[in-house]
Every structure is written in C-alpha cells, then in structure tokens.
Design an enzyme around this catalytic site. Sequence first.
Site, short mmCIF file in Angstrom:
data_model
loop_
_atom_site.label_atom_id
_atom_site.label_comp_id
_atom_site.label_asym_id
_atom_site.label_seq_id
_atom_site.Cartn_x
_atom_site.Cartn_y
_atom_site.Cartn_z
N LYS A 128 0.86 -1.19 0.00
CA LYS A 128 0.00 0.00 0.00
C LYS A 128 0.89 1.23 0.00
CE LYS A 128 -4.49 0.16 2.19
NZ LYS A 128 -5.16 0.19 3.47
C1 E4P Z 1 -8.49 0.70 3.57
O1 E4P Z 1 -7.64 0.27 2.85
C2 E4P Z 1 -8.24 1.44 4.82
O2 E4P Z 1 -7.41 0.62 5.60
C3 E4P Z 1 -9.49 1.70 5.63
O3 E4P Z 1 -10.63 1.33 4.90
C4 E4P Z 1 -9.56 3.06 6.24
O4 E4P Z 1 -10.79 3.18 6.91
P1 E4P Z 1 -11.12 4.32 7.99
O5 E4P Z 1 -11.35 5.59 7.26
O6 E4P Z 1 -12.33 3.82 8.69
O7 E4P Z 1 -9.90 4.40 8.89
#
Ligand code: E4P
Length: 221
Positions: free
Chosen positions: A84
């Site tokens: 990521k």
């Molecule tokens: C996705 O890849 C992220 O890890 C996640 O969905 C972030 O979510 P949040 O905005 O609830 O922290």
Amino acid sequence: MEFFLDSANLKEIEEASSWGVIGGVTTNPSLMSKEKEPFNELVKGICSLVEGGPVSVEVLSTEAGGMVEEARRLAAIAPNIVVKIPMGGEGLKAVYELGRGEDKVRCNVTLVFSVNQALLAARAGAAYISPFIGRVDDIGWDGVGLVEEMVDVFEVQGLESRIIAASIRHPRHVHEVAAAGAHIATVPFSVLQQMAVHPLTDRGIEKFLADWGKSRSSESI
Ligand code: E4P
C-alpha cells in the site's frame, strides 16, 4: 464485487475466511498498531489465512526511495503481499519504479479522494486503487458518488486497475458501492457481521424452532 476484510486481527481474519466470502485483506498502520504480535509474524500470519488472496500492507516512508525499499522488504515476506502506497508525487514515483523492477511488486494506492488522483495512480501502474468513502462523507461530500464516477471514468478509459471501495462505515455503504460498480469493497469485521444478520431472519429461526418443539420435540434431524 469481491470482499476484502479491512483488519489486521488474526481472529477476525480467520473467522471471516471461514465464511468463504473474503478474497483478501487490507491493513494500514492504524490497524496494525492495535495488534500485539511482532510485525513480521503478524504479516505472515495474515498472509497464511487468506489462501493466496492479496494482503495489502502499507509503507511508512514519505519519500519514494524509502517507499521502494520498504515495499521490497514487505513483498519478500509472502508472495501474496500487495504494497500500500499513499497517493502523492512520491507515491506515484514509487509505484512506477516498483512496477518496472524485475520483481514487479503489486501496489495498492491508498488515501485516494478524487477521480484525478485515481487516474494518475492507474497510469503509474497501480494494481489496486483505494478511494476512502467514509472519510469523503465525513467532510460532507459523497463517497459513494466518488466511486461511481471513478468506475465510469475507468470504463470509458479502459483502465485496468481494480477499484477498492475503502473506509466503509456501515452495511448501506456496501450495497451502494456494489451498485456503483466497485470491483472490491474492503469491509471492517463489524460491518461484515452486520451484513449477515436481519431481525426477520432471527425471528424466523425462533418461530421454526418453536413450531418444531410443539409437536416433534422428541425427534432430532
Ligand atoms: C483501507 O484500505 C483502509 O485501511 C481503511 O478502509 C480506512 O478506513 P477508515 O477511514 O475507517 O480508517
């Protein structure tokens, strides 16, 4: 639409995988920091629970060189790692570099909040792109609408990156991004659990069992 689990918790991942509905996992530094296991062990554990499905693990560096080094170290942990990379100029550089290398590390460009960011990520070679719909809603915009536009533009342009609807906060988000054409929704375990239940299902089971008990309580199936 495929489902990924948005979690770094081994118990949650194991339980969700046993339902047969999870094709992969996404994590982020906030989710990782909630868990106790040493980082490498945790990543290996997650990777072993998803039958080869993609597991996104995020870099911490903020400049391209550091991102590329971290990405290569992460990719060496297991063959199903997807790295990521946060959106931005440095992130795009890293994605491009990682895609050109002999090892061809697959990237998920994260923290995406506009169609233009998604277009750039796709051109740089991202395998996955993650618009954060809950955080878009938080600032009074339309998260599901963003996914809808992104899907339309990617179809018109023939772009192949897979769109992961992320930052999902409730079950309604899930069916709305499915209707919008998202390729994948990454859902927290609590939302997955909510998706599986309905009060009428519970009431129906109770009634069936009560009716059975009235005349066939001595028999079992
Ligand atoms: C996705 O890849 C992220 O890890 C996640 O969905 C972030 O979510 P949040 O905005 O609830 O922290």
